[in-house]
Design a protein around this motif. Structure first.
Motif, PDB file in Angstrom:
ATOM      1  N   VAL A 144       0.856  -1.198   0.000  1.00 15.27           N
ATOM      2  CA  VAL A 144       0.000   0.000   0.000  1.00 15.27           C
ATOM      3  C   VAL A 144       0.889   1.243   0.000  1.00 15.27           C
ATOM      4  O   VAL A 144       1.638   1.476   0.951  1.00 15.27           O
ATOM      5  N   GLY A 145       0.827   2.012  -1.065  1.00 20.92           N
ATOM      6  CA  GLY A 145       1.649   3.222  -1.167  1.00 20.92           C
ATOM      7  C   GLY A 145       1.199   4.069  -2.340  1.00 20.92           C
ATOM      8  O   GLY A 145       0.226   3.732  -3.024  1.00 20.92           O
ATOM      9  N   THR A 146       1.930   5.166  -2.580  1.00 22.34           N
ATOM     10  CA  THR A 146       1.521   6.083  -3.654  1.00 22.34           C
ATOM     11  C   THR A 146       2.192   5.763  -4.987  1.00 22.34           C
ATOM     12  O   THR A 146       1.728   6.161  -6.041  1.00 22.34           O
ATOM     13  N   GLY A 147       3.375   5.087  -4.920  1.00 29.24           N
ATOM     14  CA  GLY A 147       4.144   4.833  -6.140  1.00 29.24           C
ATOM     15  C   GLY A 147       5.078   5.982  -6.485  1.00 29.24           C
ATOM     16  O   GLY A 147       5.705   5.990  -7.544  1.00 29.24           O
ATOM     17  N   LYS A 148       5.181   6.968  -5.569  1.00 31.00           N
ATOM     18  CA  LYS A 148       6.095   8.103  -5.808  1.00 31.00           C
ATOM     19  C   LYS A 148       6.967   8.304  -4.569  1.00 31.00           C
ATOM     20  O   LYS A 148       6.484   8.127  -3.448  1.00 31.00           O
ATOM     21  N   ALA A 149       8.222   8.697  -4.793  1.00 30.45           N
ATOM     22  CA  ALA A 149       9.105   8.923  -3.637  1.00 30.45           C
ATOM     23  C   ALA A 149       9.659  10.347  -3.651  1.00 30.45           C
ATOM     24  O   ALA A 149       9.945  10.899  -4.719  1.00 30.45           O
ATOM     25  N   TYR A 150       9.795  10.905  -2.466  1.00 27.75           N
ATOM     26  CA  TYR A 150      10.379  12.246  -2.294  1.00 27.75           C
ATOM     27  C   TYR A 150      11.373  12.181  -1.137  1.00 27.75           C
ATOM     28  O   TYR A 150      11.244  11.331  -0.249  1.00 27.75           O
ATOM     29  N   SER A 151      12.334  13.109  -1.154  1.00 26.39           N
ATOM     30  CA  SER A 151      13.341  13.098  -0.088  1.00 26.39           C
ATOM     31  C   SER A 151      12.856  13.911   1.119  1.00 26.39           C
ATOM     32  O   SER A 151      11.920  14.724   1.017  1.00 26.39           O
ATOM     33  N   VAL A 152      13.550  13.701   2.240  1.00 24.31           N
ATOM     34  CA  VAL A 152      13.272  14.492   3.445  1.00 24.31           C
ATOM     35  C   VAL A 152      13.514  15.973   3.111  1.00 24.31           C
ATOM     36  O   VAL A 152      12.762  16.855   3.520  1.00 24.31           O
ATOM     37  N   ARG A 153      14.544  16.224   2.287  1.00 24.18           N
ATOM     38  CA  ARG A 153      14.859  17.592   1.846  1.00 24.18           C
ATOM     39  C   ARG A 153      13.666  18.209   1.095  1.00 24.18           C
ATOM     40  O   ARG A 153      13.299  19.355   1.312  1.00 24.18           O
ATOM     41  N   ASP A 154      13.038  17.405   0.198  1.00 21.89           N
ATOM     42  CA  ASP A 154      11.854  17.884  -0.545  1.00 21.89           C
ATOM     43  C   ASP A 154      10.744  18.289   0.428  1.00 21.89           C
ATOM     44  O   ASP A 154      10.078  19.308   0.252  1.00 21.89           O
ATOM     45  N   PHE A 155      10.566  17.446   1.462  1.00 20.68           N
ATOM     46  CA  PHE A 155       9.500  17.719   2.436  1.00 20.68           C
ATOM     47  C   PHE A 155       9.774  19.056   3.128  1.00 20.68           C
ATOM     48  O   PHE A 155       8.885  19.917   3.247  1.00 20.68           O
ATOM     49  N   ALA A 156      11.035  19.231   3.563  1.00 22.38           N
ATOM     50  CA  ALA A 156      11.406  20.467   4.277  1.00 22.38           C
ATOM     51  C   ALA A 156      11.254  21.672   3.353  1.00 22.38           C
ATOM     52  O   ALA A 156      10.734  22.722   3.765  1.00 22.38           O
ATOM     53  N   ASN A 157      11.688  21.529   2.127  1.00 19.32           N
ATOM     54  CA  ASN A 157      11.626  22.628   1.164  1.00 19.32           C
ATOM     55  C   ASN A 157      10.184  23.124   0.998  1.00 19.32           C
ATOM     56  O   ASN A 157       9.900  24.319   1.134  1.00 19.32           O
ATOM     57  N   ILE A 158       9.267  22.189   0.755  1.00 20.07           N
ATOM     58  CA  ILE A 158       7.860  22.579   0.543  1.00 20.07           C
ATOM     59  C   ILE A 158       7.255  23.135   1.835  1.00 20.07           C
ATOM     60  O   ILE A 158       6.566  24.150   1.830  1.00 20.07           O
ATOM     61  N   ALA A 159       7.547  22.456   2.951  1.00 22.20           N
ATOM     62  CA  ALA A 159       6.956  22.884   4.236  1.00 22.20           C
ATOM     63  C   ALA A 159       7.316  24.336   4.561  1.00 22.20           C
ATOM     64  O   ALA A 159       6.455  25.133   4.951  1.00 22.20           O
TER      65      ALA A 159
END
Ligand code: F7E
Length: 327
Positions: A247-262
């Protein structure tokens, strides 16, 4: 007839969303919680406080067979969702013994009690994890990808997964595992990286915190929205045949991506506040996880609707609004 469900780990993120889903579907919902939680409801019940009058709470110890046996015998549930676990991967490196013994034994006790009570109608769900893939043998990961766990938590989940399959094969139990990739929400615990970032971004914006300390920001995860994942759990138990599903989205992002958007959501640049700390690195890291959810999509039409950007936005705005009210 009203269906009965038992949820272990009902006070956690997934347990609370699952309880809401089942209540809305008309189930009689039972939750097993530690006695300390009952003694300290303000601290432990924040995720289920709005539904407490609709949930039957049972004090029990997941590390004790007789405690679990008695509750299952009393309720004789149609569905049993085993979500309780020591689920913080980082902690499992420091606390190997209790992570292994409590995660493995609790799963064994639940399965064994259902079998010993000869509850043929009870369908069992085990919360497997993408951490089981660890040092991945292929990408993306599907139900046939070999496991190679890199943490004690991952090892405990592989054992739970095997126990679930064993009871299905040996005793014909309706026992299924969801291999869930990371799933987050406004109810995520503060120790997990997504909530740590969303909360820190809000704190920094309001001048209540100076920096954000992180470890490996290049790790990539397949991050989805938790309420959609508890629906996947429920779907698995509605099928005639028990089985295992990624069960998942099929897409991966980095912790850096998360911080950048947040930080961008609050008009800030994360690079100005980020401090990389060696002690937040794990002894053996899982670098990249990405799911292939084709099987569950084909079988139940399940797929994620909340995008990565939307997920980050929900978490950040929630933390910002809540903190702003308090200051
Ligand atoms: O770490 C990196 C860290 O702790 C994600 C659990 O629900 O999902 C979760 O496990 C990544 C890792 O989640 C920090 O090294 C960097 O690569 O949020 P996390 P997790 O370990 O992926 C799976 C599917 C489960 O089953 C688990 O129960 O972020 N990272 N810096 C950090 N992580 C944390 N926690 N804190 C940091 O400062």
């Amino acid at each position: 007839m009203t269906k009965k469900a038992i949820i272990t780990g009902i006070t956690g993120q997934d347990g609370s969303f699952l309880a809401e889903l089942l209540i809305n579907k008309g189930y009689e919902v039972h939750g097993i919680v530690r006695r300390v939680a009952i003694e300290d409801p303000n601290q432990r019940y924040w995720r289920i406080k709005n539904n407490l009058n609709k949930i039957n709470i049972h004090a029990g110890t997941m590390e004790n067979y007789s405690s679990i046996f008695k509750i299952i015998n009393k309720i004789k549930p149609d569905e049993f969702y085993h979500l309780a676990a020591q689920s913080f991967v980082s902690d499992s490196f420091n606390d190997e013994y209790s992570t292994l013994s409590s995660n493995i034994n609790s799963t064994h006790y639940c399965l064994s009690a259902i079998k010993e009570l000869d509850l043929k109608k009870t369908k069992f769900y085990f919360a497997g994890s993408s951490e089981m893939f660890g040092k991945v043998h292929e990408s993306p990961q599907n139900e046939s990808t070999p496991f190679h766990p890199r943490s004690i938590y991952g090892i405990s989940k592989v054992a739970g997964f095997d126990l679930t399959r064993y009871y299905r094969e040996a005793y014909g139990m309706h026992a299924s595992s969801g291999i869930l990739f990371n799933h987050e929400s406004e109810r995520r615990g503060y120790e997990f990286v997504t909530r740590k970032i969303s909360y820190s971004a809000a704190m920094i914006k309001l001048g209540l915190q100076k920096n954000l300390e992180l470890g490996n920001i290049d790790a990539k995860r397949d991050w989805g929205y938790a309420p959609e994942y508890v629906n996947a759990m429920w779907l698995m138990l509605q099928d005639k045949k028990a089985d295992d599903y990624v069960v998942g989205t099929g897409k991966a992002y980095s912790v850096r991506d998360f911080a950048n958007i947040a930080f961008k959501i609050l008009n800030m640049d994360y690079k100005k506040y980020l401090k990389i700390k060696k002690h937040l690195y794990r002894p053996s890291e899982v670098e990249t996880l990405i799911s292939d959810p084709s099987k569950i999509k084909k079988k139940f039409g399940w797929k994620t609707k909340v995008s990565f950007d939307k997920l980050v936005e929900r978490m950040v705005i929630n933390d910002y609004d809540a903190l702003k009210k308090r200051v």
